[in-house]
Design a protein around this motif. Structure first.
Motif, PDB file in Angstrom:
ATOM      1  N   MET A  34       0.848  -1.183   0.000  1.00 22.52           N
ATOM      2  CA  MET A  34       0.000   0.000   0.000  1.00 22.52           C
ATOM      3  C   MET A  34       0.887   1.238   0.000  1.00 22.52           C
ATOM      4  SD  MET A  34      -3.002  -1.281  -0.078  1.00 22.52           S
ATOM      5  CE  MET A  34      -3.945   0.219   0.160  1.00 22.52           C
ATOM      6  N   ALA A  35       0.600   2.136  -0.915  1.00 21.86           N
ATOM      7  CA  ALA A  35       1.461   3.310  -1.077  1.00 21.86           C
ATOM      8  C   ALA A  35       0.642   4.592  -1.082  1.00 21.86           C
ATOM      9  CB  ALA A  35       2.245   3.200  -2.382  1.00 21.86           C
ATOM     10  N   TRP A  36       1.376   5.660  -0.806  1.00 19.81           N
ATOM     11  CA  TRP A  36       0.831   7.013  -0.948  1.00 19.81           C
ATOM     12  C   TRP A  36       1.670   7.754  -1.981  1.00 19.81           C
ATOM     13  CZ3 TRP A  36      -3.633   8.710   1.202  1.00 19.81           C
ATOM     14  CH2 TRP A  36      -4.156   7.986   2.286  1.00 19.81           C
ATOM     15  N   VAL A  50       5.509   3.864   1.115  1.00 24.10           N
ATOM     16  CA  VAL A  50       4.927   2.551   0.818  1.00 24.10           C
ATOM     17  C   VAL A  50       5.151   1.643   2.019  1.00 24.10           C
ATOM     18  CG1 VAL A  50       7.019   1.717  -0.352  1.00 24.10           C
ATOM     19  CG2 VAL A  50       4.815   0.634  -0.826  1.00 24.10           C
ATOM     20  N   ILE A  51       4.168   0.777   2.273  1.00 22.20           N
ATOM     21  CA  ILE A  51       4.267  -0.194   3.354  1.00 22.20           C
ATOM     22  C   ILE A  51       3.959  -1.571   2.776  1.00 22.20           C
ATOM     23  CG2 ILE A  51       1.862   0.255   4.060  1.00 22.20           C
ATOM     24  CD1 ILE A  51       2.819  -0.286   6.981  1.00 22.20           C
ATOM     25  N   PHE A  95      -2.887  10.542  -3.104  1.00 23.16           N
ATOM     26  CA  PHE A  95      -3.532   9.342  -3.615  1.00 23.16           C
ATOM     27  C   PHE A  95      -3.030   8.105  -2.876  1.00 23.16           C
ATOM     28  CE2 PHE A  95      -5.544  11.114  -7.368  1.00 23.16           C
ATOM     29  CZ  PHE A  95      -4.772  12.248  -7.639  1.00 23.16           C
ATOM     30  N   CYS A  96      -3.935   7.204  -2.623  1.00 26.77           N
ATOM     31  CA  CYS A  96      -3.614   5.896  -2.074  1.00 26.77           C
ATOM     32  C   CYS A  96      -3.569   4.914  -3.244  1.00 26.77           C
ATOM     33  CB  CYS A  96      -4.709   5.519  -1.079  1.00 26.77           C
ATOM     34  SG  CYS A  96      -4.608   3.876  -0.409  1.00 26.77           S
ATOM     35  N   ALA A  97      -2.651   3.942  -3.164  1.00 27.11           N
ATOM     36  CA  ALA A  97      -2.525   2.968  -4.239  1.00 27.11           C
ATOM     37  C   ALA A  97      -2.232   1.591  -3.657  1.00 27.11           C
ATOM     38  CB  ALA A  97      -1.408   3.377  -5.197  1.00 27.11           C
ATOM     39  N   ALA A  98      -2.665   0.564  -4.381  1.00 22.33           N
ATOM     40  CA  ALA A  98      -2.427  -0.820  -3.977  1.00 22.33           C
ATOM     41  C   ALA A  98      -1.774  -1.560  -5.129  1.00 22.33           C
ATOM     42  CB  ALA A  98      -3.739  -1.495  -3.583  1.00 22.33           C
ATOM     43  N   GLY A  99      -0.774  -2.370  -4.805  1.00 20.41           N
ATOM     44  CA  GLY A  99      -0.094  -3.118  -5.847  1.00 20.41           C
ATOM     45  C   GLY A  99       0.612  -4.337  -5.300  1.00 20.41           C
ATOM     46  N   LEU A 100       1.055  -5.181  -6.222  1.00 15.07           N
ATOM     47  CA  LEU A 100       1.726  -6.416  -5.836  1.00 15.07           C
ATOM     48  C   LEU A 100       3.240  -6.343  -6.030  1.00 15.07           C
ATOM     49  CD1 LEU A 100      -0.850  -8.912  -7.397  1.00 15.07           C
ATOM     50  CD2 LEU A 100      -0.619  -8.248  -4.993  1.00 15.07           C
TER      51      LEU A 100
END
Length: 123
Positions: A34-36, A50-51, A95-100
């Motif tokens: 999860m990132a900003w 990012v975490i 913005f919040c973002a989700a990724g692999l």
């Protein structure tokens, strides 16, 4: 599919603090990094923090290191960005973002994005 909803933005003065939240729904929250990111007027989208899925690995942009803290709450499927000692140059849409992709600082590492929340810091 992952849906992300940011909240917590606002207008503050320099030196103030603010906490942003990003609520996730859909796929398993704990699978994703999860990132900003943030985007100021006329500029590109910039990495902030990012975490990792476990929360054990965290990375910050140099411009926010020591002032911002990213965390995640698995029970609430929410990621937070605690911002302290805010500066006018922190003004942007966040913005919040989700990724692999592991620990990516690039927007290309994230397939899911929230709609953004405005943070304005006055001097």
């Amino acid at each position: 599919q992952v849906q992300l909803l940011e909240s917590g933005g606002g207008l503050v003065q320099a030196g103030d603090s603010l906490r942003l939240s990003c609520a996730a729904s859909g796929r398993t929250f704990s699978d994703y990094h999860m990132a900003w990111f943030r985007q100021a007027p006329g500029k590109g989208r910039e990495f902030v923090a990012v975490i990792s899925p476990t929360g054990r690995s965290i990375d910050y942009a140099d411009s926010v290191k020591g002032r911002f803290t990213v965390s995640r709450d698995y029970a609430k499927n929410t990621v937070f960005l605690q911002m302290r000692s805010l500066k006018p140059e922190d003004t942007a849409v966040y913005f919040c973002a989700a990724g692999l992709s592991m620990g990516s600082r690039s927007t290309r590492g994230y397939g899911y994005w929230g709609q953004g929340t405005q943070v304005t810091v006055s001097s």
